[in-house]
Structure formats: structure tokens, C-alpha cells
Design a protein around this motif. Sequence first.
Motif, PDB file in Angstrom:
ATOM      1  N   MET A  79       0.932  -1.237   0.073  1.00 20.90           N
ATOM      2  CA  MET A  79      -0.155   0.069  -0.181  1.00 20.90           C
ATOM      3  C   MET A  79       0.929   1.425  -0.104  1.00 20.90           C
ATOM      4  O   MET A  79       0.624   2.265  -0.791  1.00 20.90           O
ATOM      5  CB  MET A  79      -0.898   0.075   1.210  1.00 20.90           C
ATOM      6  CG  MET A  79      -1.969   1.235   1.301  1.00 20.90           C
ATOM      7  SD  MET A  79      -3.527   0.419   1.940  1.00 20.90           S
ATOM      8  CE  MET A  79      -4.728   1.884   1.576  1.00 20.90           C
ATOM      9  N   HIS A  80       1.796   1.254   0.759  1.00 22.94           N
ATOM     10  CA  HIS A  80       2.939   2.410   0.689  1.00 22.94           C
ATOM     11  C   HIS A  80       4.158   1.966  -0.406  1.00 22.94           C
ATOM     12  O   HIS A  80       4.231   2.317  -1.451  1.00 22.94           O
ATOM     13  CB  HIS A  80       3.485   2.778   2.133  1.00 22.94           C
ATOM     14  CG  HIS A  80       2.505   3.999   2.674  1.00 22.94           C
ATOM     15  ND1 HIS A  80       1.383   3.457   3.191  1.00 22.94           N
ATOM     16  CD2 HIS A  80       2.767   4.871   3.031  1.00 22.94           C
ATOM     17  CE1 HIS A  80       0.827   4.650   3.840  1.00 22.94           C
ATOM     18  NE2 HIS A  80       1.599   5.658   3.666  1.00 22.94           N
ATOM     19  N   HIS A  81       4.874   1.325   0.269  1.00 18.93           N
ATOM     20  CA  HIS A  81       5.978   0.644  -0.873  1.00 18.93           C
ATOM     21  C   HIS A  81       6.708  -0.617  -0.151  1.00 18.93           C
ATOM     22  O   HIS A  81       6.337  -0.706   1.065  1.00 18.93           O
ATOM     23  CB  HIS A  81       6.979   1.651  -1.108  1.00 18.93           C
ATOM     24  CG  HIS A  81       7.612   2.454  -0.151  1.00 18.93           C
ATOM     25  ND1 HIS A  81       8.354   1.766   0.799  1.00 18.93           N
ATOM     26  CD2 HIS A  81       7.912   3.667   0.374  1.00 18.93           C
ATOM     27  CE1 HIS A  81       8.702   2.768   1.749  1.00 18.93           C
ATOM     28  NE2 HIS A  81       8.538   3.767   1.325  1.00 18.93           N
ATOM     29  N   PRO A  82       7.273  -1.464  -0.640  1.00 19.01           N
ATOM     30  CA  PRO A  82       7.734  -2.603  -0.250  1.00 19.01           C
ATOM     31  C   PRO A  82       8.883  -2.352   0.825  1.00 19.01           C
ATOM     32  O   PRO A  82       9.291  -3.529   1.532  1.00 19.01           O
ATOM     33  CB  PRO A  82       8.810  -3.345  -1.457  1.00 19.01           C
ATOM     34  CG  PRO A  82       8.230  -2.357  -2.588  1.00 19.01           C
ATOM     35  CD  PRO A  82       7.910  -1.139  -2.189  1.00 19.01           C
ATOM     36  N   PHE A  83       8.922  -1.194   1.458  1.00 17.78           N
ATOM     37  CA  PHE A  83      10.091  -1.160   2.388  1.00 17.78           C
ATOM     38  C   PHE A  83       9.550  -0.729   3.721  1.00 17.78           C
ATOM     39  O   PHE A  83      10.471  -0.554   4.898  1.00 17.78           O
ATOM     40  CB  PHE A  83      11.179  -0.123   1.977  1.00 17.78           C
ATOM     41  CG  PHE A  83      11.744  -0.250   0.560  1.00 17.78           C
ATOM     42  CD1 PHE A  83      12.271  -1.419   0.368  1.00 17.78           C
ATOM     43  CD2 PHE A  83      11.255   0.471  -0.479  1.00 17.78           C
ATOM     44  CE1 PHE A  83      13.019  -1.981  -1.083  1.00 17.78           C
ATOM     45  CE2 PHE A  83      11.656   0.327  -1.831  1.00 17.78           C
ATOM     46  CZ  PHE A  83      12.479  -0.816  -1.812  1.00 17.78           C
ATOM     47  N   THR A  84       8.097  -0.880   3.796  1.00 23.42           N
ATOM     48  CA  THR A  84       7.470  -0.361   4.838  1.00 23.42           C
ATOM     49  C   THR A  84       7.283  -1.389   5.937  1.00 23.42           C
ATOM     50  O   THR A  84       6.989  -2.646   5.671  1.00 23.42           O
ATOM     51  CB  THR A  84       5.738  -0.098   4.714  1.00 23.42           C
ATOM     52  OG1 THR A  84       5.976   1.121   3.691  1.00 23.42           O
ATOM     53  CG2 THR A  84       5.031   0.251   5.894  1.00 23.42           C
TER      54      THR A  84
END
Lengths: 582, 582
Positions: free
Chosen positions: B444-449
Motif C-alpha cells: 500500500m505504501h511501498h515494499p520497504f514499509t
Amino acid sequence: MLRSNTCGALRLDNVGESVTLTGWVQKVRDKGGMIWIDLRDRYGVTQIILQEGTTEADVIEIARTLGREFVVSVKGTVVERFSKNNKIPTGEIEIQPISIDVLNESKTPPFTIEDETDGGEDLRMKYRYLDLRRNNIREKLVLRHRLMQVTRRFLDAQNFLEVETPILIKSTPEGARDFVVPSRMNPGEFYALPQSPQTFKQLLMVSGFDRYFQIVKCFRDEDLRADRQPEFTQIDCEMSFVTREDILHTFEGLTKQIFKELKGVELNDFPIMSYDDAIQYYGSDKPDIRFEMKFNDLTEVTQNNGFAIFDSAELILGICASGCAQYSRKQIDALTDFVRKPQIGAKGLVYVKYNEDGSFKSSVDKFYSQDDLKTWADAMHAEPGDLLLLLSGDASATRKAMNELRLHVGDLLGLRNNSEYQPLWVVDFPLLEWDEESERFHAMHHPFTSPNKEDWSKLDTAPGEVKANAYDLVINGVEVGGGSIRIHDRPTQEIMLSKLGFSKEEAIAQFGFLMDAFEYGAPPHGGIAFGFDRLCALLGEVESIRDFIAFPKNNSGRDVMIDSPSPIDATQLEELEINIKN
Amino acid sequence: MLRSNTCGALRLDNVGESVTLTGWVQKVRDKGGMIWIDLRDRYGVTQIILQEGTTEADVIEIARTLGREFVVSVKGTVVERFSKNNKIPTGEIEIQPISIDVLNESKTPPFTIEDETDGGEDLRMKYRYLDLRRNNIREKLVLRHRLMQVTRRFLDAQNFLEVETPILIKSTPEGARDFVVPSRMNPGEFYALPQSPQTFKQLLMVSGFDRYFQIVKCFRDEDLRADRQPEFTQIDCEMSFVTREDILHTFEGLTKQIFKELKGVELNDFPIMSYDDAIQYYGSDKPDIRFEMKFNDLTEVTQNNGFAIFDSAELILGICASGCAQYSRKQIDALTDFVRKPQIGAKGLVYVKYNEDGSFKSSVDKFYSQDDLKTWADAMHAEPGDLLLLLSGDASATRKAMNELRLHVGDLLGLRNNSEYQPLWVVDFPLLEWDEESERFHAMHHPFTSPNKEDWSKLDTAPGEVKANAYDLVINGVEVGGGSIRIHDRPTQEIMLSKLGFSKEEAIAQFGFLMDAFEYGAPPHGGIAFGFDRLCALLGEVESIRDFIAFPKNNSGRDVMIDSPSPIDATQLEELEINIKN
């Protein structure tokens, strides 16, 4: 915050406080009954001390598992150190821990995280995130940060407006090669990345913005020499209703402020030198004036004495190395070897020792009498004890070689101290440069530079003699910035472009929007751009710009850390409607 | 300078002074014996007065040749005005000229250079340099300039380091489409322009930089909706050794400082709302909380009364429009038309008027008794005089439609005042979003969240229920910024990427450098990015970002002023070793 204080914060005043520090394990010294840990973060190093009997056994156990670069959180009490370390600001205290938590482990780094590292360039670049942990690299980026803040504060206070100009612009064949970006929405068409925001900042002047600046990324797809980067940063500025003197004054002010705040140095007013003088006396348009050693034209006093090398030379130049008459054979030979290097290109070096007793010893004693040599020495204002060094040949090549020799001798004599700064404005550059290869004129600065008013009439009859209203800021022989008063009317811009070989159609296709803008009330204007990376290196007192860039590219334009550039998906190429040639 | 003062500088105190002003002719009024010229520059407008008998005849003659937007230099004396103009700061004085020099002429501009211009969007963009001359456009860019300075000063004072990350990076298929740049030195390979400096700022945390910021250009090759630009600007920040609360606290501080300095507004502490609450009560992850009008779930109290539309609905929502019970048939019909618009997508609207006398009048009187309707009103805490509006259907669609209706009614009731500001943190977003089309989870935000710690165990069993340690800053219903605490260890990052459908090989090819970095002592860290253009528009109290960008592109990604993108030379394509498909 996961910490109460940084590793650079605690002092004797804090003794007795309960604190939590976080950081990286720089070093663990285990002497059996006692263990010391150096805990490091961006702000400093604090010593943690563990002692059998005093420190809980489980904490000691954890401490013994710590490796270099582990990330830990240490809770404990600030105590006064028994043996103080006055080399670091936290050296009067240490921490007695009540707990140590490992926040993250670390594999053994591929090179040591110390100022003097054992890592080679390639390894450091692949693991740039570890290289950046070294204090002396981080300090360079802190300097860069500070330079940005000082620059903006100064310009903001002088009513300059920071305006972002676009990165996706239009390709122009003039100048260096553009990076281009295929447009998916407009297939077959391309954006270009800007080599500078030149035309946009001029349009902002047409818009009445009056004073513009930007610290901005620019791009050039050039074959990279040792110290060039495909993307680089400029301090880019433009002002309206100004003369050259206004620009020099304003940016001399900025430069003084920068040196004052970042180096604690009060610079004197900057001298102004014409391009012609710079070439005549220093053989370079960016002379290093930290030391004199000007060129002397000895053509007249040395020719027609039967020394064929001089007699056939277009130009004979001499410099005077003060107090070097006692140079040994070996030292003189080394100088000769230096000028003969292919990149210097001289065939040989003539020397004259002006001995303390007033006699002369030279490499051309066969051809010249003591009186002849005295004449040379007088022409150069040399004194007993000095060493005269002469080069001869084609004028331009001789100047270039003598410039290199002068700088080399300056180095040998310790006259080029990196912490001493001698700024200089070089002005009145030629407007046009003849390019032998393409057999046409190129703009020495760029096609928007205004000719000096008094030379305007020569543009048709003797274009090579026309001077530009352009200026460079040179510090210690480094070109830090450059700019010009611009053309601000369509007819002049049209003539300029035609002199540069643009057909009327090409001129309109490339720069029609700018010339159109000039017809709607363009004010007189001029500007300057500073090479930001170069300025950082100068302030950091080193030659290379690379360590002032957080994530630089190598000489093949590669970022070896992220492995870029790289192939892209076939679908991406398809969407862009381009093919890769086989 | 070619001027002694700007056109905004002179006051009564300056009467009697000899001055030189430069600027643009805004207006010339020629009344025969008297001529007035309004002279304009960035700083203001000053009136020039010429009078037959007093002013030299040749100066009057020049004045009569002046057209709109001519650039002139006026020398003269400051005098007190007879009839003062208190609408402008220079309105108490005027200039009696002794000379007027035309510095540049102007063709008649294609539109008027006034706040209210007669130029359409296309014309204004083609002549953007003239559009930028208009005060209300320039003021927007001055606001942007000031926002940049305030932001940097605040973050600099908080020990954030401004670090430039590269623009030529590596393409990643995750997320939006990249702009790519063919590499000449590495044929067949491409750079990509960054959609954000995400991985680089995380690497800077691994490097121990502790606090990073940058005001930075980012790029997305998306089909452009009305208010998107292919290049846009972010305030990009990252911090180490922080929890979510530290980030919220720091950037609430920045936001308060910005509003204080630029708007003179002291913002209250920002409330925090969970994503689930935002969806439940406002049907949006960026609720506008300048007004209440929360959603009420009426499913239970409305169903099973024989009204088929409600009985078959997954969700029935109501909002209460205070004091609107007297809305006319026409007004109610307009609301119904609003919710039926294709972009809202509701099938119809149920209304209940809660009359002042305590009775009810509704569009569903056939199915519901007065007692039923009283139950609804009580469930919604409605009072006599209120209007209840109900939507029903599929849960997600109903929430979306009700969000639009709520905002629309808020507009009608004047509850959305653009100069009132209500910030809000929205937190605990879902980590993953199921994408029906590709049948896999997206970040939903990016893969590093980072997932919220307490949900970690659910990642395998119920990945859709895992909450992210992510947060958005929402002001007046506009998403101004967003960020998260990041994953900082390799195993978690690997699991996350595998949940997103990356094979092990793909994960390493794309993000191997970041996961490698996590193995060398990565600290806990998190960050945030603000949409700079959007924040400007919010502060400027307008909807569109376009006029806050000096040189924007149109909806086809074109810069119509410079006519870019455009075809490039065949030699350029050849050097890049690419072909354009036919």
C-alpha cells in the motif's frame, strides 16, 4: 527517540545521569576483567566501560558477542573517566552500562571503517554505504550541506528567488552531448536532461523575476575524465538591470561569505585580470595567483645569437624560480623530464643559474655570453641566487607548457598551499573560438553571451577579435564559476547564432522561444554559475570532487553499488516504441 | 545597477531625491497636457508624471511612443502626489522625469498582463514567460521560494543533513512507470529517473547519517490526470533510531513552523486517526475534518422493513446535514443528481427531513413509520431542523460515494473554508492491498514499509489484515505527506518481497544492494515525504498545483513553450544504438 543522547553529547556536567545511547560498535577491547567499547554515531564516540564485579554478568556476556559495526542500544550511567582522553569532546566521561541491546548485527565489513581505510576505490564504491560511514567522507558531505545552506541564506537575503526549472527539456545539438529520455506519450520524440538551466533562467528575467537562483543538477553525456561526473551540481544565478560590475560585486560577496562561514577566512577584494593578460603572464585563463612567477617574453633578447632552437621559435618564455640557483644537476634534469612528458609536450628546457657571485651558468653557454645572460636576467628582474627557466617553440604550445612548469615549480617551492585562497576575476574573454576541425566558430562561453559593446562593429570584419562581456571566477587556479552579460534582443541573438553557423531555420527551431521572448520587453540581464562540486573540493582542500558526492558514478558512468545502468524489460521498450540495435 | 531604487521602494521620506527606476510600462494614460505612466517591476508599481510646460518636450515625446510592456529607464525626482493612492505602498509619491530611455521595446502581448487575464490556458502556457509576469502567478512562485527556505532552515536547525541523491538511477518494475535514459557508454542499458530517493535515503541511514533531507525532483511516466506532472517535487526526509511518534512529532513541528511563517497561523496539535476509523467515519483515508458530519452505519436499524433496496444492501450509511430540513424539492433533487453522476456512482439518495415540529418527511415514507425514522435520527444524534441523507449498496462503493456527498454538502454549507486548516495524522494503514487484476498483493505504501510489530505473526496466515507502521499527513482532506518506519533487516525484507510476488532472484536483482546493506549494521529508521507542489497549493489556498510550477507540462506531457519532447538527430540515436519503431 530510541536514545536519550547522541554519542557526541555527554560531558563532565552529565556525570550521574541515566542515559540511553545508540550507535555502532567502533571497537571492543577485552582485557579480561575489563571491557571497553567505543560506541560511534554521526555526532561522536563515547566510551562504554564494563568491569567484572561491577557490571552485571549478562551484560558482560552480551558485550563479548559484539563485533565491529554492530548496532546497539546501551542504557547506563555517566561516570567520570579515570584516565581522560582530551582528543575527543566526550573524553572526560564514560558509560557504566546496566543493559546492552543488539539492535542489528553486522557482517565483517569488507574494509575498515577508519579515516585511513584498507579499501580500494572499487570496493569502496560497491559498498558506498559503508564508505560513507567513515568520518572523513561524512565530513565532506557535511561541508557540502553547509555550503548549500550558506549559499541559499545569502542569496535569499539579497532578494534572489529560488525557482526550480524543468529537468525534462529539449535537446539542443550545440555544446556537449545531451542525455535523452524517450517520451512514451509522444512516441518517436525525446526529452533531454539540461546541461544547464540557461534559457529558462533568461526567460525568468524576461518574466520580471529580477533575481533568480537555484542549486541544481545538470547533466552531460561526455566521455568521463578522471574527475567528471555525468550529473553534477551548479549554483545557478541570474540578475536583471545589471552591469558586469554588479554581478562581480554580488558574487564576490557570496564567495566572501562562504569562505568566512565555512573556513573562517576573510578574503580580500578580488583582483580583475583580462583574459589577454592571463594568457600573456600565466599561459592560462585560470591562473593560480597564490604566487607570482609571471611569464617573461624573452623572444627579442634571446634570438639571433645562432642558437637554432630559439632562432626558429615563435615564442621564447622565461620564468624565474627565486633562490633556486643552487639546484643540482639531478634537480634540473627532473625539471627537464617534467616538461618533456607527453602531456606537457616541450622538447627541452633551457636553464640559467644566476649565481650568488653574479656569474651565470646555463645550458646554453655555448651560444650566449655572460653579458647576454645578464640581459635576460635583467629582463626578468631576476636577482643573484635565482634560477631562470626557458621554454620555446610554437606560441600557444609554449604558453601551455610554461603554465604547467610554473605550477610544478610552485609546488616544489611550497607556494601552493591548499589552505591559502587567492580569488581572481578573469574578464574580457574572446566571444568566439575558431574550431579547426569543424572549420567554424564556436561560442567560448555559450551562444547567449553578449559581445563587449565597443567590439560590436568588429563582429563582421574580425569576429575572432571580438571580446565577450564574460567573466570567470578563478580561485587558486581552479575555475569555480563563470558567466556573462547576455544578449537581450532578437536581432543581436540572430546575428550571434548565424556567426555560429546556425541557419535561420535551425536558429528558430532551437531557440525560437527565447528570441520570441526577447520581443516582449526583455530587460538587460546577466548571470553566473558556480560549479558546486568543484567549490566543495576547493573548500575541502582536496583535488577530487568524487568524495563530495554521496553516490558518484565511475569513469564508465556506472553506479557499481546499485548496478546501473542496466537492461530494462521488453515491455518498457515496447511502450516507448524503441528498439535496441543488435 | 541600472537603477537606484526598485519600483516598490519609494515613500514620502524620499521626496526630493534624484532617482533612476527601471521596469515595465504597465499603463500609459495620456490626457493631453498630462501623461501618467505606471512603471512596474517585481517589487511594485511607481507612477511617473509628465506635464506639458514642466517636463522637457523630448521626454514627453518619448513617453508618447511607449507601449505596454516596454522596458524603460526613468531618471527623475521624487515628488509628493497631489491625489494619493492608498492601495499601493508607493501611492504617496510619483516621479517627475528628466529623461526616459527605452531599454527594450515590446510587441503587444498576446494577452493582458493583469491578475485577471484574457488569456486562455493554452496561450498562457505557450507564452509562459509573459504569464509569469502577472502578479498573482509570480506571488505563487514567491510563496514556493519561501516554503523552500523555511523548510530547509527548520530541518537544518534540527540537525538534518541535505544530501543530493542521484537522478540517473536504476529502473525497477515495482510501482509507477519509470522514465528511462539510454546509456551511450553502456549500449543496450538504461538509467531510470527516480520516482523517489527511497532506497538511497535508507542507505544514508545505514551510513549513519542519522537525519537526512532533500527538496528533490521526482519523476513518474504516468498518464497525466488534470493535476499531475511528470516531474514533481518532494520534501524527502529520513531519521534513524526513531519510533513513529518521533517522526510525527518532528514533522508536526515542521508543519507548524511552515504555517506560522507563511500564513501567520498557529496550528493546534494534530489529532491521530486510524485508517480503519477514517474509512468507517469518513469513507476516505484522507478525511477533511474541518467539519464533523461523520458517517453513521444505519444497516441494522434500516433493514428488514420491506424496502428492497436497503434490504439487499451490504451497507447503509447516513450523514446528518445540520439545519437543512427546509431544503426544497429542487435542492434535494440536485443532491440526488450529484450522487448519480458516473464518477460518484450511487443509484439514488434517500433523504429524511427532521422537521422543526418533530415530525419526519422522507423519500421512503411508504416503507418506514415516523417511529422508524425517529430511531434513525436518534442513531445519528440528529436534531429537529436537520436533514438526513442515506446511501446504500456495496460497502466500499457506498463509502466512496458518501465521502463525495459529505464533501459536497460541506461545500454547500460553507464548512470548507480554504483559509482554515485542520491537519490530521492517519496511521495504521493496511500493509498490503489485494489487486484483483494481477491477483496478488501490492504494497500500500511501498515494499520497504515495516509491518506493525503486533501483526507480524499474521503475515503468513492473514496478510491482508497486517497493519503497516505507516502514516499520512492529511490537511483539509488533502494528502500532504506520507511515510513509514522501514524494514531494516534482510530476513524481513525478503519475506516482504516474497509476499509481493518477487522471486528470490528478482528480489536480489532489484534490491540486492539494499538487503546487502541491511547486513552491515542497519539502524532502525523511518521517514516521510511531503508533496511539495501540493503543499504549495494548499498554502496558496487553491486547488491546482500547476501555477506553482514555473514551467509546467500539459496533460500530454508537453512543454508547449519550448516545444518538447521533440525528435532528435539521427546521429544521437546512432550513438545510443537505438532505433525508433515505425
